[in-house]
Design an enzyme around this catalytic site. Structure first.
Site, PDB file in Angstrom:
ATOM      1  N   HIS A 175       0.846  -1.206   0.000  1.00  0.00           N
ATOM      2  CA  HIS A 175       0.000   0.000   0.000  1.00  0.00           C
ATOM      3  C   HIS A 175       0.876   1.250   0.000  1.00  0.00           C
ATOM      4  O   HIS A 175       0.683   2.159  -0.808  1.00  0.00           O
ATOM      5  CB  HIS A 175      -0.926   0.007   1.213  1.00  0.00           C
ATOM      6  N   ASP A 215       6.648  21.264 -26.587  1.00  0.00           N
ATOM      7  CA  ASP A 215       6.601  19.919 -26.006  1.00  0.00           C
ATOM      8  C   ASP A 215       7.650  19.883 -24.907  1.00  0.00           C
ATOM      9  O   ASP A 215       8.305  20.886 -24.612  1.00  0.00           O
ATOM     10  CB  ASP A 215       6.918  18.845 -27.069  1.00  0.00           C
ATOM     11  N   TRP A 246       7.113  -0.095   3.881  1.00  0.00           N
ATOM     12  CA  TRP A 246       7.641   0.574   2.687  1.00  0.00           C
ATOM     13  C   TRP A 246       9.034   1.136   2.952  1.00  0.00           C
ATOM     14  O   TRP A 246       9.786   1.443   2.037  1.00  0.00           O
ATOM     15  CB  TRP A 246       6.681   1.656   2.184  1.00  0.00           C
ATOM     16  N   SER A 306      12.774   5.786 -13.821  1.00  0.00           N
ATOM     17  CA  SER A 306      11.689   6.553 -14.419  1.00  0.00           C
ATOM     18  C   SER A 306      11.631   7.963 -13.833  1.00  0.00           C
ATOM     19  O   SER A 306      11.522   8.949 -14.568  1.00  0.00           O
ATOM     20  CB  SER A 306      10.371   5.818 -14.169  1.00  0.00           C
ATOM     21  N   SER A 307      11.729   8.055 -12.496  1.00  0.00           N
ATOM     22  CA  SER A 307      11.644   9.376 -11.862  1.00  0.00           C
ATOM     23  C   SER A 307      12.802  10.259 -12.270  1.00  0.00           C
ATOM     24  O   SER A 307      12.627  11.464 -12.497  1.00  0.00           O
ATOM     25  CB  SER A 307      11.680   9.237 -10.341  1.00  0.00           C
ATOM     26  N   HIS A 362      13.455  11.712   3.359  1.00  0.00           N
ATOM     27  CA  HIS A 362      12.854  12.981   3.762  1.00  0.00           C
ATOM     28  C   HIS A 362      12.677  13.946   2.600  1.00  0.00           C
ATOM     29  O   HIS A 362      11.580  14.469   2.422  1.00  0.00           O
ATOM     30  CB  HIS A 362      13.514  13.644   4.960  1.00  0.00           C
ATOM     31  N   GLU A 376      12.149  13.051  -0.227  1.00  0.00           N
ATOM     32  CA  GLU A 376      11.047  12.420  -0.946  1.00  0.00           C
ATOM     33  C   GLU A 376       9.683  12.956  -0.494  1.00  0.00           C
ATOM     34  O   GLU A 376       8.794  13.174  -1.318  1.00  0.00           O
ATOM     35  CB  GLU A 376      11.115  10.904  -0.746  1.00  0.00           C
ATOM     36  N   TYR A 434       9.024  15.855   0.491  1.00  0.00           N
ATOM     37  CA  TYR A 434       8.833  17.178  -0.106  1.00  0.00           C
ATOM     38  C   TYR A 434       8.610  17.077  -1.602  1.00  0.00           C
ATOM     39  O   TYR A 434       7.925  17.920  -2.193  1.00  0.00           O
ATOM     40  CB  TYR A 434       9.990  18.109   0.259  1.00  0.00           C
ATOM     41  N   SER A 486      -1.097  27.388  -5.350  1.00  0.00           N
ATOM     42  CA  SER A 486      -0.738  28.780  -5.655  1.00  0.00           C
ATOM     43  C   SER A 486      -1.277  29.225  -7.009  1.00  0.00           C
ATOM     44  O   SER A 486      -1.275  30.419  -7.313  1.00  0.00           O
ATOM     45  CB  SER A 486       0.785  28.957  -5.637  1.00  0.00           C
ATOM     46  N   HIS A 526      15.230  13.007  11.892  1.00  0.00           N
ATOM     47  CA  HIS A 526      14.078  13.129  12.809  1.00  0.00           C
ATOM     48  C   HIS A 526      13.150  11.923  12.689  1.00  0.00           C
ATOM     49  O   HIS A 526      12.248  11.763  13.506  1.00  0.00           O
ATOM     50  CB  HIS A 526      13.319  14.451  12.608  1.00  0.00           C
ATOM     51  N   HIS A 527      13.382  11.076  11.690  1.00  0.00           N
ATOM     52  CA  HIS A 527      12.643   9.807  11.621  1.00  0.00           C
ATOM     53  C   HIS A 527      13.274   8.761  12.528  1.00  0.00           C
ATOM     54  O   HIS A 527      12.792   7.647  12.607  1.00  0.00           O
ATOM     55  CB  HIS A 527      12.640   9.272  10.183  1.00  0.00           C
ATOM     56  N   THR A 580       7.198  27.035   5.661  1.00  0.00           N
ATOM     57  CA  THR A 580       5.891  26.442   5.403  1.00  0.00           C
ATOM     58  C   THR A 580       4.796  27.388   5.881  1.00  0.00           C
ATOM     59  O   THR A 580       3.780  27.579   5.205  1.00  0.00           O
ATOM     60  CB  THR A 580       5.778  25.081   6.109  1.00  0.00           C
ATOM     61  N   LYS A 621       4.142  30.179   3.465  1.00  0.00           N
ATOM     62  CA  LYS A 621       3.280  29.795   2.344  1.00  0.00           C
ATOM     63  C   LYS A 621       1.806  29.874   2.731  1.00  0.00           C
ATOM     64  O   LYS A 621       0.983  30.419   1.994  1.00  0.00           O
ATOM     65  CB  LYS A 621       3.616  28.369   1.897  1.00  0.00           C
ATOM     66  N   ARG A 668       1.806   1.523  15.163  1.00  0.00           N
ATOM     67  CA  ARG A 668       1.404   1.329  13.775  1.00  0.00           C
ATOM     68  C   ARG A 668       1.838  -0.059  13.311  1.00  0.00           C
ATOM     69  O   ARG A 668       2.583  -0.747  14.005  1.00  0.00           O
ATOM     70  CB  ARG A 668       2.020   2.413  12.890  1.00  0.00           C
TER      71      ARG A 668
END
Lengths: 372, 536
Positions: free
Chosen positions: B87, B116, B152, B180-181, B264, B266, B268, B279, B313-314, B339, B342, B461
């Site tokens: 998931h 293009d 994951w 791909s990314s 991390h 990722e 963002y 925006s 921080h993880h 943040t 924004k 979790r």
């Protein structure tokens, strides 16, 4: 309906929330856990206030600056002054939060001058506790019966949060924990102490607590550690020092008796039926999580024991894998987890259950001889 | 005149007669397989993403069904772990990231006045390897022993020594997703740097383009780190290396450092394009220019830079030294500043505007509020002492679903409604879209808000069964989950109806919208801006 009410009350009244439905962080029974709780509540409150202001302005705008009410858009779209203000104010609020957080953190990381030290070792899926300077160590395993998990029996109050032998600690003493693991990463967490420390294989982490009140405190493994991650709880019994000392003495006494019994078992010869009965108990408690109650295993994950070459082969190979484990797999070395008698029983059981009709009978003495 | 010149603003360049172009797309399946057209590839990405969203969502429903009551009812714990793992992987790499890449493909050339993407063949390639990646990942679920079951985040040694036999397939599929990314990101950067229309200076770029440019740099920097760490997992498991095995001189915690150095930034990657979308939409329906354009650009860049300084921080509970914990706590708290800027800018944009509440605006407003709630819980998680209590509980699950579902996914929905008229040439069914919004808004909160409570109360979790005091809230959460899942079928209905027909859309269907994409007709012709427009 009642629960929704509790939820609403919970949002607005933290004190109620702590006492009724479990909706808020445990306040805990240590000075540190209380500090952490206060920190949590302070920051929650600050966030709520900021949220109310920001969302309030948004909703004001949504209600009053509508085109349908004839609003005409203003032209402003820039202001360095405003940008500086709303960069600086949050920054100052953050500094305000960082100060108490830093002092609490420094206190939490100070493991010096401990009165007693307990080694906590995680393995799939149980905890092992060893009291330093005392010859006491034991495994602590989930005691909720399988039938309750499978919904075949009603669940009792401490469903999944109960163990066969809890960790026993004295109150008002600084207890240092040395946390490590034998296989994958686990995490030893007791919310009432605000202690959560990862158990990393090959490394030892430190944590500490000083419990204020006697009682039973429950926690769970907090790091995904494989199939039964949800089934390795932690239970701590905290008691006054005198009781704790008595408990230690009792444990030492019990250990001596167990050693004598183990010694005696070496000269006993049990019948096949006796071994099978004891073996089934040991198997269900220690082996069934992986190899499954019916011995079929989980194909591709945990090998089945039906007609397996080890079961069908020489007894020596079978004893070897149970006693010494298989490095690099989830198969643990059971030599220090089980007595010779228990190993004999479980090996006999495996060799004769589920249609494995080898007819082999293994006695405690055989196990003891093999270990030598 | 052929179609090509009609597509552009003919008055800009009357001598543009490029007769070499074909008029339209070829017919049949080969159109999609061989296409190098940014709009076709954008469409492919968006459909792929939506299909993955449904598959990943179905897995979430398996999880929620099992957690509806205490006890094991439907699935065994090993399969439960596969569901949480796949998931997560599908939603991150299959749903959210391809959706943003699809939006980038469709909209960036239109927004900067380019004909293009700069590297159209690579563009085709970067999409078409994705279905193979996910075919490999999903097929591993059917292997003996099952698919990835280690979360994951695939922490070693659970994913190495103790991982299932299918781990190699997981590793290869992640490699393909990464390739791909990276190709997608290179394409975005080259396009934005080289193919802006004359006069489209940096500080005139639409914010969606800016945020994607910064996202693309993040992708290029961290995707190779992910590729490295999965390769180390591969060799640890199959080739007897011991990067993460203490017995061989390695360190399992090092895995987490490398993973989160990717992980991390990722997160963002999955939210910066949302900032760009919101925006664009908030000013359009406020009929007022975006407040503080340049501060928005700087805030995005600051968030991107800070995202490289907060990975640990993880990992506060892994046993870091005090100095490390303090450093990562302070840096993480600091992210709240840009943040916050924004969010304040969006509110200031709305302030004294002339607001209307079309569906894209509704989703954007929900984004601002719910993302902010996710930001608050993020700030709480940054406070290390408190994190010891929150870490690896449902509080974290609530936090990242608020920022990723009611954040990233809501912004993607907003973008889809905003640009559907441009893509299809039809207005979507307004009533149905409002139903979709309100059902999603209510159910997403029933689904994720109570998770904060069980998390604080101590529910870890990634567990398939739980203690009795968590039962009531889990039941509410599961009901919310099913409601949210079903609500998304309304979205499918709206999109299909909109493709098939509906009220014809004008070139600029939204009164307050700004940008080059609204200067081409709706639906956008197959080729646009063969002659660059001039931006004043």
């Amino acid at each position: 309906m009642k629960h929704w009410l509790y939820l609403l009350v919970g949002i607005f009244s933290p004190t109620l929330a702590a006492s009724e439905l479990p909706l808020n962080m445990t306040q805990g029974v240590t000075e540190i856990s209380n500090q952490v709780y206060d920190l949590h509540m302070t920051i929650l409150l600050i966030c709520c206030v900021i949220g109310l202001i920001v969302f309030g302005l948004m909703f004001y705008s949504m209600l009053n600056h509508r085109k349908s009410k004839g609003a005409v858009p203003a032209q402003f779209h820039e202001s360095t002054k405003v940008e500086i203000i709303w960069t600086l104010i949050p920054f100052l609020i953050l500094v305000g939060m960082a100060v108490p957080a830093t002092s609490t953190l420094i206190a939490m990381e100070d493991t010096s001058d401990a009165d007693i030290t307990v080694m906590v070792t995680g393995s799939q899926w149980k905890w092992h506790y060893k009291y330093f300077n005392e010859e006491i160590e034991f495994f602590s395993i989930l005691s909720t019966p399988r039938d309750q998990i499978d919904n075949k029996a009603p669940k009792d109050a401490n469903y999944l949060l109960e163990v066969d032998k809890p960790l026993v600690l004295p109150i008002n003493k600084k207890v240092r924990f040395l946390v490590t693991s034998e296989d994958v990463i686990h995490s030893w967490w007791v919310p009432a102490f605000a202690v959560k420390k990862d158990a990393n294989p090959g490394f030892i982490n430190e944590a500490w607590t000083k419990i204020d009140k006697p009682g039973t405190y429950r926690g769970q493994c907090a790091e995904l550690c494989g199939k039964d991650h949800g089934f390795m709880p932690i239970v701590v019994e905290a008691m006054p020092e005198a009781e704790f000392d008595a408990w230690i003495a009792g444990q030492k006494q019990a250990a001596t008796e167990a050693a004598a019994q183990a010694e005696a078992s070496l000269s006993q010869t049990l019948t096949m039926d006796e071994l099978m009965a004891q073996g089934e108990q040991v198997y269900m408690a220690r082996c069934a999580a992986c190899h499954q109650p019916n011995g079929a295993g989980l194909p591709g994950v945990f090998p089945g024991l039906l007609k397996s070459p080890i079961i069908q082969g020489p007894v020596g190979d079978h004893l070897d894998i149970v006693i010494n484990g298989k490095p690099g797999t989830a198969m643990q070395a059971f030599a220090k987890q089980l007595t010779a008698q228990e190993i004999a029983a479980v090996v006999t059981y495996e060799r004769n259950a589920w249609g494995n009709d080898t007819g082999d009978v293994v006695q405690a003495a055989d196990v003891s001889n093999f270990e030598k | 005149m052929n179609t090509t010149t009609q597509d552009t603003d003919a008055t800009l360049d009357p001598v543009s007669h490029d007769d070499h172009h074909h008029d339209g797309p070829p017919k049949g399946i080969m159109r999609w397989i061989l296409t190098t057209n940014h709009k076709d590839i954008g469409t492919l990405y968006l459909w792929f993403s939506f299909i993955m969203f449904l598959i990943g969502g179905a897995m979430a429903l398996v999880i929620r069904a099992e957690l509806f009551q205490p006890g094991l009812q439907l699935v065994d714990p090993n399969f439960f772990n596969q569901m949480t793992t796949v998931h997560g992987l599908i939603m991150v790499f299959g749903a959210v990231m391809p959706a943003f890449t699809g939006l980038a493909n469709w909209m960036i050339p239109l927004m900067i006045g380019a004909p293009d993407m700069a590297l159209p063949r690579m563009n085709n390639w970067s999409f078409w390897i994705l279905p193979f990646a996910f075919f490999i990942l999903l097929s591993s679920l059917f292997m003996e022993g099952g698919g990835p079951n280690f979360g994951w985040t695939f922490y070693a040694p659970l994913s190495t020594t103790y991982g299932p036999d299918s781990t190699a397939l997981f590793v290869f599929s992640v490699h393909i997703m990464g390739i791909s990314s990276i190709m997608g990101a290179i394409n975005v950067i080259v396009t934005i740097v080289n193919m802006r229309a004359p006069g489209m200076t940096w500080m005139k770029l639409p914010l969606f383009v800016w945020t994607w440019l910064i996202t693309a740099f993040l992708l290029i920097m961290v995707m190779p780190v992910l590729a490295g760490v999965v390769t180390m997992v591969l060799t640890d498991k199959y080739f007897a290396t011991s990067f993460f095995d203490a017995a061989g001189g390695g360190d399992p915690v090092m895995f987490q450092h490398i993973f989160w150095f990717f992980g991390h930034p990722e997160v963002y990657i999955m939210i910066l394009p949302s900032f760009g979308i919101v925006s664009s939409i908030v000013p359009a329906f406020s009929r007022k220019k975006l407040f503080g354009y340049s501060s928005m650009v700087y805030a995005t860049a600051s968030i991107a830079i800070l995202s490289f300084l907060v990975w640990a921080h993880h990992m506060f509970t892994t046993g870091m030294p005090l100095a490390g914990e303090l450093f990562f706590m302070y840096c993480t708290m600091l992210i709240a500043v840009p943040t916050g800027v924004k969010i304040f800018n969006w509110v200031a944009t709305m302030w004294r505007g002339a607001l209307t509440f079309e569906t894209p605006m509704l989703f954007s407003l929900a984004f601002i509020i719910l993302f902010t709630i996710g930001g608050f819980s993020g700030l709480m998680l940054a406070i290390t002492p408190a994190d010891f209590q929150y870490h690896d509980t449902y509080f974290v699950v609530a936090h990242f679903h608020y920022v990723l579902v009611s954040g990233a996914v809501f912004s993607i929905m907003a973008a889809a409604y905003y640009w559907l008229p441009k893509w299809t040439g039809h207005m979507y069914n307004d009533t149905l879209s409002k139903w979709h919004f309100w059902c999603s808004l209510i159910s997403v909160n029933v689904l994720f808000f109570p998770m904060h409570f069980v998390g604080l109360a101590g529910m870890p979790r990634r567990i398939p069964d739980y203690a009795l005091q968590f039962a009531d809230i889990n039941q509410i959460v599961s009901i919310g989950g099913f409601a949210f899942g079903l609500s998304q079928l309304l979205f499918l209905a709206v999109v299909i109806k909109c493709i098939r027909g509906g009220e014809a859309a004008e070139a600029k269907p939204w009164e307050g919208a700004e940008g080059l994409e609204w200067e081409v007709p709706s639906p956008a012709p197959y080729h646009t801006f063969s002659t660059p427009p001039e931006v004043k």
